[in-house]
Design a protein around this motif. Structure first.
Motif, short mmCIF file in Angstrom:
data_model
loop_
_atom_site.label_atom_id
_atom_site.label_comp_id
_atom_site.label_asym_id
_atom_site.label_seq_id
_atom_site.Cartn_x
_atom_site.Cartn_y
_atom_site.Cartn_z
N PRO A 70 0.80 -1.23 0.00
CA PRO A 70 0.00 0.00 0.00
C PRO A 70 0.84 1.29 0.00
CG PRO A 70 -0.87 -1.53 1.61
CD PRO A 70 0.41 -2.11 1.11
N LEU A 71 2.02 1.25 0.64
CA LEU A 71 2.89 2.43 0.67
C LEU A 71 3.83 2.48 -0.53
CD1 LEU A 71 3.89 2.57 4.44
CD2 LEU A 71 2.24 4.01 3.24
N ALA A 72 3.80 1.46 -1.38
CA ALA A 72 4.66 1.35 -2.57
C ALA A 72 6.14 1.35 -2.18
CB ALA A 72 4.34 2.46 -3.57
N LEU A 73 6.47 0.70 -1.08
CA LEU A 73 7.87 0.56 -0.67
C LEU A 73 8.46 -0.63 -1.40
CD1 LEU A 73 7.53 1.10 3.18
CD2 LEU A 73 8.65 2.62 1.57
N LYS A 74 9.60 -0.41 -2.05
CA LYS A 74 10.24 -1.47 -2.83
C LYS A 74 11.57 -1.91 -2.22
CE LYS A 74 7.55 -1.07 -6.66
NZ LYS A 74 6.34 -1.78 -6.46
N HIS A 75 12.22 -1.01 -1.48
CA HIS A 75 13.56 -1.31 -0.98
C HIS A 75 13.70 -1.01 0.50
CE1 HIS A 75 14.87 -1.95 -5.06
NE2 HIS A 75 14.43 -0.75 -5.41
N TYR A 76 14.70 -1.62 1.10
CA TYR A 76 15.06 -1.39 2.49
C TYR A 76 16.58 -1.35 2.55
CZ TYR A 76 15.72 -6.51 2.51
OH TYR A 76 16.11 -7.78 2.23
N PRO A 77 17.18 -0.83 3.56
CA PRO A 77 16.65 -0.31 4.83
C PRO A 77 15.97 1.04 4.63
CG PRO A 77 19.02 0.00 4.74
CD PRO A 77 18.64 -0.77 3.51
N VAL A 78 14.99 1.30 5.50
CA VAL A 78 14.22 2.53 5.39
C VAL A 78 13.70 2.94 6.77
CG1 VAL A 78 12.08 1.30 4.84
CG2 VAL A 78 12.33 3.66 4.12
N LEU A 79 13.64 4.25 6.99
CA LEU A 79 13.07 4.81 8.21
C LEU A 79 11.75 5.48 7.82
CD1 LEU A 79 13.15 5.72 11.19
CD2 LEU A 79 14.47 7.70 10.46
N ILE A 80 10.67 5.06 8.46
CA ILE A 80 9.34 5.59 8.17
C ILE A 80 8.88 6.41 9.38
CG2 ILE A 80 6.96 5.00 7.58
CD1 ILE A 80 8.06 2.25 6.67
N SER A 81 8.44 7.65 9.12
CA SER A 81 7.95 8.51 10.20
C SER A 81 6.64 9.15 9.78
CB SER A 81 8.99 9.60 10.52
OG SER A 81 9.11 10.50 9.45
N LYS A 82 6.11 10.04 10.61
CA LYS A 82 4.83 10.71 10.31
C LYS A 82 4.91 11.54 9.04
CE LYS A 82 3.03 11.20 14.95
NZ LYS A 82 2.58 12.12 15.98
N ASP A 83 6.13 11.97 8.68
CA ASP A 83 6.30 12.87 7.53
C ASP A 83 6.62 12.14 6.22
OD1 ASP A 83 5.95 15.04 9.29
OD2 ASP A 83 8.06 14.92 9.87
N GLY A 84 6.86 10.83 6.29
CA GLY A 84 7.22 10.07 5.09
C GLY A 84 8.31 9.08 5.40
#
Length: 164
Positions: free
Chosen positions: A147-161
């Motif tokens: 749903p968020l269209a995330l394809k790669h990691y590592p990633v930090l997700i916060s309230k702003d994106g």
């Protein structure tokens, strides 16, 4: 006589308001149906297996098929429902290096981590050792990566994106 009228009016007020419809004060639009989270009511339920020492809270391997290690573009997308920053890592070398580099920032943010790719228990233990002071939970991120269209990691997700 005035007291009788006052008592009658006070006792009638709650009954008059009980039939009025509810008023929605705020609706963010980010709602999901509750039905999948409610237990199904159909006949007798089978007895769960007896717990043993071999049962774990997760099953190996941990996989998130829609995501792979790679570069993440900084994306500004408001996620108002996210209460705490969340980071996603795997057991690959890129994730290990990212976790070591961002460790102090993640601790300051009080971020919670998901280990979304692991093949063995040793991999999980090694990543938890790198994440000392952080909460790192082995689990797939498939349910919200698409749903968020995330394809790669590592990633930090916060309230702003999200960012890398």
């Amino acid at each position: 006589m005035k007291r009788v009228i006052l008592i009658f009016c006070l006792s009638y007020m709650p009954m008059a308001q009980a039939g009025s419809p509810l008023i929605v004060i705020y609706d963010s639009g980010n709602t999901s149906p509750i039905a999948p989270y409610l237990p199904k009511r159909s006949g007798p339920q089978p007895k769960p297996p007896k717990p043993s020492s071999a049962n774990k809270a997760f099953q190996l391997p941990i996989e998130t098929p829609s995501m792979s290690p790679g570069f993440v573009k900084v994306t500004a997308k408001p996620l108002k429902y996210l209460q705490q920053p969340l980071f996603l890592v795997g057991t690959d070398t890129r994730s290990r290096a990212w976790l070591e580099a961002k460790h102090s920032q993640l601790v300051k943010l009080n971020a919670v981590g998901l280990l979304i790719q692991a093949d063995t228990l040793k991999d999980i233990q090694a990543m938890q050792a790198l994440a000392t002071g952080l909460r790192l939970i082995p689990a797939s991120a498939e349910s919200f990566a698409k749903p968020l269209a995330l394809k790669h990691y590592p990633v930090l997700i916060s309230k702003d994106g999200w960012e890398q």
